[in-house]
Design a protein around this motif. Structure first.
Motif, PDB file in Angstrom:
ATOM      1  N   LEU A 195       0.835  -1.209   0.000  1.00 19.05           N
ATOM      2  CA  LEU A 195       0.000   0.000   0.000  1.00 19.05           C
ATOM      3  C   LEU A 195       0.869   1.259   0.000  1.00 19.05           C
ATOM      4  CD1 LEU A 195      -2.728  -1.075   2.584  1.00 19.05           C
ATOM      5  CD2 LEU A 195      -3.073  -0.709   0.134  1.00 19.05           C
ATOM      6  N   VAL A 196       1.927   1.242   0.804  1.00 20.99           N
ATOM      7  CA  VAL A 196       2.827   2.392   0.885  1.00 20.99           C
ATOM      8  C   VAL A 196       3.516   2.629  -0.453  1.00 20.99           C
ATOM      9  CG1 VAL A 196       5.005   3.194   1.904  1.00 20.99           C
ATOM     10  CG2 VAL A 196       3.192   2.289   3.378  1.00 20.99           C
ATOM     11  N   MET A 197       4.005   1.568  -1.066  1.00 22.71           N
ATOM     12  CA  MET A 197       4.711   1.712  -2.339  1.00 22.71           C
ATOM     13  C   MET A 197       3.771   2.205  -3.445  1.00 22.71           C
ATOM     14  SD  MET A 197       7.136  -1.011  -4.375  1.00 22.71           S
ATOM     15  CE  MET A 197       5.823  -2.201  -4.686  1.00 22.71           C
ATOM     16  N   ARG A 198       2.586   1.617  -3.500  1.00 19.29           N
ATOM     17  CA  ARG A 198       1.641   2.013  -4.549  1.00 19.29           C
ATOM     18  C   ARG A 198       1.195   3.466  -4.372  1.00 19.29           C
ATOM     19  NH1 ARG A 198      -4.019  -1.126  -6.094  1.00 19.29           N
ATOM     20  NH2 ARG A 198      -4.654   0.307  -7.763  1.00 19.29           N
ATOM     21  N   PHE A 199       0.936   3.865  -3.134  1.00 25.44           N
ATOM     22  CA  PHE A 199       0.501   5.232  -2.868  1.00 25.44           C
ATOM     23  C   PHE A 199       1.612   6.229  -3.200  1.00 25.44           C
ATOM     24  CE2 PHE A 199      -0.264   8.716   0.332  1.00 25.44           C
ATOM     25  CZ  PHE A 199      -1.340   9.277  -0.340  1.00 25.44           C
ATOM     26  N   THR A 200       2.825   5.926  -2.771  1.00 28.98           N
ATOM     27  CA  THR A 200       3.945   6.833  -3.035  1.00 28.98           C
ATOM     28  C   THR A 200       4.211   6.937  -4.532  1.00 28.98           C
ATOM     29  OG1 THR A 200       4.903   6.099  -0.936  1.00 28.98           O
ATOM     30  CG2 THR A 200       6.309   7.402  -2.365  1.00 28.98           C
ATOM     31  N   THR A 250      -3.426   2.244   7.248  1.00 30.52           N
ATOM     32  CA  THR A 250      -2.803   2.673   5.989  1.00 30.52           C
ATOM     33  C   THR A 250      -3.803   2.620   4.847  1.00 30.52           C
ATOM     34  OG1 THR A 250      -0.657   1.832   6.761  1.00 30.52           O
ATOM     35  CG2 THR A 250      -0.894   2.243   4.397  1.00 30.52           C
ATOM     36  N   LEU A 251      -4.584   1.543   4.784  1.00 27.44           N
ATOM     37  CA  LEU A 251      -5.600   1.413   3.734  1.00 27.44           C
ATOM     38  C   LEU A 251      -6.613   2.544   3.816  1.00 27.44           C
ATOM     39  CD1 LEU A 251      -6.898  -0.214   1.436  1.00 27.44           C
ATOM     40  CD2 LEU A 251      -8.091  -1.568   3.176  1.00 27.44           C
ATOM     41  N   ALA A 252      -7.037   2.878   5.021  1.00 27.27           N
ATOM     42  CA  ALA A 252      -8.028   3.946   5.196  1.00 27.27           C
ATOM     43  C   ALA A 252      -7.478   5.291   4.745  1.00 27.27           C
ATOM     44  CB  ALA A 252      -8.460   4.018   6.662  1.00 27.27           C
ATOM     45  N   MET A 253      -6.255   5.617   5.143  1.00 28.68           N
ATOM     46  CA  MET A 253      -5.698   6.933   4.823  1.00 28.68           C
ATOM     47  C   MET A 253      -5.342   7.056   3.344  1.00 28.68           C
ATOM     48  SD  MET A 253      -5.994   8.522   7.629  1.00 28.68           S
ATOM     49  CE  MET A 253      -5.075  10.030   7.289  1.00 28.68           C
ATOM     50  N   SER A 260      -6.861   5.361   0.850  1.00 29.52           N
ATOM     51  CA  SER A 260      -8.104   5.406   0.087  1.00 29.52           C
ATOM     52  C   SER A 260      -8.814   6.748   0.269  1.00 29.52           C
ATOM     53  CB  SER A 260      -9.030   4.259   0.492  1.00 29.52           C
ATOM     54  OG  SER A 260      -9.321   4.299   1.873  1.00 29.52           O
ATOM     55  N   TYR A 261      -8.710   7.347   1.475  1.00 25.79           N
ATOM     56  CA  TYR A 261      -9.351   8.657   1.643  1.00 25.79           C
ATOM     57  C   TYR A 261      -8.673   9.710   0.765  1.00 25.79           C
ATOM     58  CZ  TYR A 261     -11.104  13.034   3.272  1.00 25.79           C
ATOM     59  OH  TYR A 261     -11.680  14.280   3.278  1.00 25.79           O
ATOM     60  N   LYS A 321     -15.433   8.583  -5.457  1.00 28.24           N
ATOM     61  CA  LYS A 321     -16.321   8.129  -4.393  1.00 28.24           C
ATOM     62  C   LYS A 321     -16.692   6.656  -4.532  1.00 28.24           C
ATOM     63  CE  LYS A 321     -18.729  12.351  -2.977  1.00 28.24           C
ATOM     64  NZ  LYS A 321     -20.073  12.942  -2.743  1.00 28.24           N
ATOM     65  N   VAL A 322     -16.849   6.199  -5.739  1.00 24.95           N
ATOM     66  CA  VAL A 322     -17.381   4.858  -5.958  1.00 24.95           C
ATOM     67  C   VAL A 322     -16.447   3.788  -5.412  1.00 24.95           C
ATOM     68  CG1 VAL A 322     -18.119   3.178  -7.681  1.00 24.95           C
ATOM     69  CG2 VAL A 322     -18.690   5.598  -7.972  1.00 24.95           C
ATOM     70  N   VAL A 323     -15.176   3.851  -5.753  1.00 25.20           N
ATOM     71  CA  VAL A 323     -14.240   2.816  -5.308  1.00 25.20           C
ATOM     72  C   VAL A 323     -13.515   3.240  -4.041  1.00 25.20           C
ATOM     73  CG1 VAL A 323     -12.233   1.444  -5.928  1.00 25.20           C
ATOM     74  CG2 VAL A 323     -13.949   1.965  -7.661  1.00 25.20           C
ATOM     75  N   SER A 324     -12.733   4.317  -4.125  1.00 24.30           N
ATOM     76  CA  SER A 324     -11.901   4.713  -2.982  1.00 24.30           C
ATOM     77  C   SER A 324     -12.742   5.084  -1.766  1.00 24.30           C
ATOM     78  CB  SER A 324     -11.008   5.892  -3.376  1.00 24.30           C
ATOM     79  OG  SER A 324     -10.137   5.532  -4.412  1.00 24.30           O
ATOM     80  N   GLY A 325     -13.863   5.759  -1.987  1.00 31.24           N
ATOM     81  CA  GLY A 325     -14.707   6.140  -0.868  1.00 31.24           C
ATOM     82  C   GLY A 325     -15.239   4.946  -0.109  1.00 31.24           C
ATOM     83  N   HIS A 326     -15.642   3.903  -0.824  1.00 29.21           N
ATOM     84  CA  HIS A 326     -16.167   2.711  -0.164  1.00 29.21           C
ATOM     85  C   HIS A 326     -15.052   1.842   0.420  1.00 29.21           C
ATOM     86  CE1 HIS A 326     -19.729   3.926  -2.527  1.00 29.21           C
ATOM     87  NE2 HIS A 326     -20.389   3.409  -1.499  1.00 29.21           N
ATOM     88  N   VAL A 327     -13.889   1.862  -0.214  1.00 28.82           N
ATOM     89  CA  VAL A 327     -12.740   1.172   0.391  1.00 28.82           C
ATOM     90  C   VAL A 327     -12.391   1.811   1.726  1.00 28.82           C
ATOM     91  CG1 VAL A 327     -10.266   0.701   0.151  1.00 28.82           C
ATOM     92  CG2 VAL A 327     -11.799   0.350  -1.791  1.00 28.82           C
ATOM     93  N   PHE A 328     -12.525   3.125   1.816  1.00 28.35           N
ATOM     94  CA  PHE A 328     -12.275   3.825   3.071  1.00 28.35           C
ATOM     95  C   PHE A 328     -13.183   3.301   4.183  1.00 28.35           C
ATOM     96  CE2 PHE A 328     -13.616   7.290   5.936  1.00 28.35           C
ATOM     97  CZ  PHE A 328     -12.396   7.575   6.547  1.00 28.35           C
ATOM     98  N   PHE A 329     -14.468   3.167   3.916  1.00 26.72           N
ATOM     99  CA  PHE A 329     -15.391   2.672   4.941  1.00 26.72           C
ATOM    100  C   PHE A 329     -15.146   1.191   5.240  1.00 26.72           C
ATOM    101  CE2 PHE A 329     -17.681   6.545   3.818  1.00 26.72           C
ATOM    102  CZ  PHE A 329     -18.083   6.981   5.079  1.00 26.72           C
TER     103      PHE A 329
END
Length: 485
Positions: free
Chosen positions: A116-121, A161-164, A166-167, A176-184
């Motif tokens: 998650l860290v690598m993909r986000f960065t 990490t997943l929550a932050m 995806s938010y 909203k459709v994918v990342s927003g629901h992944v956050f919840f």
């Protein structure tokens, strides 16, 4: 409003990013993770935390009760949700009962955090910076230790990490459709790992950041609240409701006791499963400095550099608006536990992903040879730390029981005065607690064979009662195992 456009001009670490540097960064990451993977089965499960959670997972597999983790046979454990017990129990189901199978699911959670860290960065910068962020994370002292231990913290770091991540994608990309629901979904995962404290941690990060950034209303509007909350409830309510039905009183103890009184009442005496860790207020910041080392010191150096040269970080991130987000993400656990008196050092771990990304994004490495030398030293130091875990920590009954564990299936085993969780685990649940003198005398005169584990000082005190009925069988640094009759 901050410009959130990610373009080539904002992929800011480009100097000295050679194929050789990328190659050696990847090699160092693999060596760090491989050394931790190899270590998973080398050391016994330690009391109290590791052995306790591993024994609960073993009981879950044995009793097939996958709803309520058990502290002992028939005794529910209300201190934590079941996620860490579930994954260790799955490890036991797939690989058999062992130290390795108890720890490997938590190691996998650590690998998922790295991904998650690598993909986000990578969405913020170039390939090398993404690898650098993973290298920083894996060479942090607290991270490399935590991902190889049976605890809640590696899984919590993954969920946080997943929550932050995806938010931020929901906010910056308006997804909203994918990342927003992944956050919840990540919030729900946190509820099953640690409970409401996971949601509070994430909430502190986002509220502080949005107020600091001046975008509170916009930050709130970006989330799909209705469908997100429905998803959150669907994923969390069934287990919490079922757990309360199976063991009434769970919700009151877990919500009120574990999440309010534990942190606000110094020396809280309501803990059903251990003792309160009384620490001075603000101690969490010192824990962060040590557990996040050496990168905590480098992060502080970058902060000082920012205020000495205001153009330094502004030049790096003038098109990103990410620095404040990462800082709030990083310090959220510290803010939450600053005024708590009942804390552990590992409580700082949820902010480590942000620390790794923040340092990677803001580092300008101009001397590649010095960098590689430093990281090679870090690799050696980390491996030494991992190996020292098995040498320095002797709080386990594995040495005393592992050789004779099959014998205890036929012959009774007792622990005098105190029965550690590792004794329960390594005896496969056959170790019984023996506290009354009358009970001990009755066993000695029964004529039936049994084993009794007793601390060395207690053996000296009771020697005249035990001999010649009992003779030493094995001993460890903590106890003597006696074979009686």
């Amino acid at each position: 409003m901050v410009d959130l456009n990610v373009s080539k001009r904002s992929r800011f670490i480009t100097t000295n990013t050679t194929p050789s540097l990328i190659h050696w960064t990847g090699v160092l990451i693999l060596l760090l993770l491989a050394s931790r993977l190899v270590s998973l089965g080398l050391f016994p499960l330690y009391d109290t935390t590791e052995a306790r959670y591993a024994e609960m997972a073993r009981l879950m597999v044995e009793t097939k009760n996958w709803i309520t983790p058990q502290f002992d046979y028939g005794v529910p454990f209300w201190g934590k949700p079941p996620f860490q017990t579930w994954i260790s129990a799955l490890g036991f189901s797939w690989f058999g009962i062992s130290e390795f199978s108890a720890r490997i699911p938590h190691f996998i959670c650590g690998l998922m955090t790295c991904y998650l860290v690598m993909r986000f960065t990578r969405t913020l910068a170039n390939k090398y910076t993404a690898l650098l962020s993973v290298l920083i994370l894996t060479s942090s002292l607290g991270f490399i230790i935590a991902i190889g231990m049976v605890m809640t913290d590696s899984a919590l770091l993954m969920a946080y990490t997943l929550a932050m991540v995806s938010y931020w994608q929901c906010y910056s990309l308006k997804d909203k459709v994918v990342s927003g629901h992944v956050f919840f979904a990540a919030l729900a995962l946190g509820m099953l790992i640690k409970g409401p404290v996971a949601v509070v941690l994430i909430g502190i990060s986002l509220v502080v950041w949005s107020i600091w950034q001046g975008c509170f209303k916009e930050a709130v509007r970006r989330l799909p609240w209705f469908t997100g909350i429905v998803l959150f409830m669907v994923l969390t309510v069934p287990w919490y409701a079922w757990a309360e039905i199976r063991t009434p009183g769970f919700l009151e103890y877990f919500i009120l006791g574990e999440h309010i009184q534990r942190f606000l009442v110094s020396g809280w005496q309501g803990d059903l499963y251990g003792t309160a860790h009384v620490k001075p207020r603000g101690m969490i910041w010192l824990y962060w400095l040590v557990c996040a080392s050496p990168w905590s010191f480098i992060a502080l150096r970058l902060l000082v550099k920012k205020y000495r040269n205001t153009e330094y970080i502004a030049h790096q991130l003038q098109h990103q608006g990410i620095n404040k987000y990462l800082v709030c993400w990083m310090i959220s656990p510290l803010l939450l536990f600053t005024f708590a008196g009942n804390i552990l050092p590992i409580y700082v771990l949820p902010g480590f992903s942000a620390l790794a990304i923040l340092v990677a994004l803001n580092s300008r490495l101009t001397k590649v040879s010095n960098y590689l030398a430093f990281m090679s030293l870090m690799l050696i130091t980390t491996i030494i730390v991992i190996l020292s875990l098995g040498i320095m920590n002797k709080k386990s009954e594995a040495e005393l029981l592992n050789v004779n564990k099959d014998v205890f299936q036929k012959t009774a085993l007792y622990y005098w005065r105190h029965r550690p969780f590792s004794a329960q685990f390594y005896s496969k649940g056959h170790a019984q607690l023996l506290q009354a003198n009358s009970k001990l005398k009755g066993l000695l005169h029964s004529g039936n064979p049994f084993y009794v584990a007793i601390e060395h000082s207690e053996f000296v005190r009771l020697r005249r009662h035990l001999q010649p009925v009992c003779v030493p069988s094995r001993q460890s640094i903590n106890r003597l195992l006696l074979k009686c009759h």
